[in-house]
Scaffold this active site. Structure first.
Site, mmCIF file in Angstrom:
data_model
loop_
_atom_site.group_PDB
_atom_site.id
_atom_site.type_symbol
_atom_site.label_atom_id
_atom_site.label_comp_id
_atom_site.label_asym_id
_atom_site.label_seq_id
_atom_site.Cartn_x
_atom_site.Cartn_y
_atom_site.Cartn_z
ATOM 1 N N HIS A 6 10.592 49.733 41.245
ATOM 2 C CA HIS A 6 9.842 48.977 42.261
ATOM 3 C C HIS A 6 8.885 49.916 42.995
ATOM 4 C CE1 HIS A 6 9.195 46.510 45.801
ATOM 5 N NE2 HIS A 6 10.176 45.673 45.558
ATOM 6 N N GLU A 15 5.325 46.953 39.930
ATOM 7 C CA GLU A 15 6.701 47.246 39.532
ATOM 8 C C GLU A 15 6.854 47.001 38.024
ATOM 9 O OE1 GLU A 15 9.166 44.810 42.133
ATOM 10 O OE2 GLU A 15 7.543 44.770 43.584
HETATM 11 C C1 BG6 Z 1 9.593 42.300 45.345
HETATM 12 C C2 BG6 Z 1 9.933 40.827 45.316
HETATM 13 O O1 BG6 Z 1 9.929 42.885 44.127
HETATM 14 O O2 BG6 Z 1 10.365 42.927 46.373
HETATM 15 C C3 BG6 Z 1 9.639 40.213 46.679
HETATM 16 O O3 BG6 Z 1 9.176 40.196 44.303
HETATM 17 C C4 BG6 Z 1 10.424 40.961 47.756
HETATM 18 O O4 BG6 Z 1 10.015 38.840 46.666
HETATM 19 C C5 BG6 Z 1 10.078 42.439 47.665
HETATM 20 O O5 BG6 Z 1 10.079 40.433 49.013
HETATM 21 C C6 BG6 Z 1 10.827 43.310 48.678
HETATM 22 O O6 BG6 Z 1 12.181 43.090 48.594
HETATM 23 P P1 BG6 Z 1 13.173 43.801 49.599
HETATM 24 O O7 BG6 Z 1 14.545 43.290 49.287
HETATM 25 O O8 BG6 Z 1 13.045 45.274 49.344
HETATM 26 O O9 BG6 Z 1 12.700 43.431 50.975
#
Ligand code: BG6
Length: 299
Positions: free
Chosen positions: A167, A271
């Protein structure tokens, strides 16, 4: 390791180095130095929080409001999302890998001047819904950053079904001056429109509102062209059929306790992984490999 020092000296390359330190929140952290770059890696989540080439701004965005605490994900850098992506009823979002302390297996200052760090996820908890598996993450630092997640299904009878995703949060000059290239023609699920299925029509994607999309069946390299920083970032991948693009924009940014109100201007997530209908069903005894290479150059 003297066996490695000799060829490095002969080829005129300085060996990279690794220091073990207390990072933020007193979480253990590895600081890597090579002739080309520096990097920081937390055992918590196997999280790369920093990669910077000499004479270039940092590659990875880190929120000033990030938590650094056990049980909490780090906001920015490269969270390792595994074994599920997104919400899961009764369990945390994006899997347990990003909030687990990984074990340091080895670090290798190689003769070519690069440094590789190998981490392993501890065995999954008793009673976990998953058959036994091994997850090993190898981070190689040089003039680019290569990340490889190997998952082996150790069961002799059961398949292992999972999602994975690196990510990556990228540091950019200004979201309004950024184009994402390489996804034209791909089908995507638009999370901002209740997962409506759409097809990407833009040669260069520009972001001017909340974006949260899962591009399916995408294996090609994505480029971030950043005219403000005068930089192009390349995200090259193998063993990945999904690409997720995310920027929370204004309202979501304000709702997130670990993200600054204006930070959406300086970041974009591209990502790489295998999520949703691209999830992996790994037969007994097999290993899946996800590899992502992040590199940059002047525009
Ligand atoms: C992304 C998702 O990968 O991560 C989003 O597609 C999400 O929907 C984002 O809001 C952040 O996620 P988190 O759990 O780290 O706040």
């Amino acid at each position: 390791m003297p066996a490695e020092i000799t060829p490095a000296v002969q080829s005129g390359k300085a060996l990279g180095s690794v220091m073990f330190l207390d990072g933020q929140g007193e979480l253990p952290m590895l600081k890597v130095n090579t002739a080309w770059s520096t990097a920081e890696i937390y055992l918590h989540g196997a999280h790369v929080t920093h990669f910077k080439k000499k004479d270039e701004p940092g590659l990875l965005f880190m929120s000033q409001c990030s938590r650094f605490a056990e049980g909490q994900p780090i906001r920015g850098g490269i969270p390792v999302i595994f074994p599920w992506f997104g919400p899961r009823e009764g369990m945390g979002q994006h899997g347990f890998a990003r909030v687990t302390a990984w074990e340091l297996k080895e670090f290798i200052p190689a003769a070519d001047g690069s440094v590789s760090v190998r981490l392993q996820l501890p065995d999954s908890p008793e009673g976990s819904a998953y058959p036994p598996f091994t997850a090993v993450y190898t981070i190689t630092v040089k003039d680019d950053l290569t990340l490889r997640l190997d998952v082996t299904n150790n069961s002799e009878i059961e398949s292992l079904t999972f999602e994975n995703c690196l990510h990556s949060y990228f540091e950019i000059g200004d979201i309004k001056e950024v184009s994402l290239i390489g996804l034209k023609g791909a089908k995507y699920l638009d999370k901002v429109s209740q997962f409506a299925e759409k097809t990407e029509s833009a040669d260069a994607i520009r972001i001017s509102s909340e974006v949260d999309r899962i591009y399916l069946n995408t294996t090609s390299t994505v480029e971030i062209q950043d005219s403000r920083l005068g930089r192009k970032i390349c995200i090259e991948k193998h063993g990945s059929t999904s690409t997720v693009i995310w920027n929370p924009w204004i309202a979501k940014a304000q709702q997130m306790p670990d993200f600054g109100n204006d930070e959406y201007l300086r970041m974009v997530c591209v990502e790489s992984g295998n999520v949703s209908s691209n999830q992996i069903i790994l037969p007994p005894g097999e290993t899946s490999k996800l590899e992502v290479k992040l590199s940059s150059e002047s525009l």
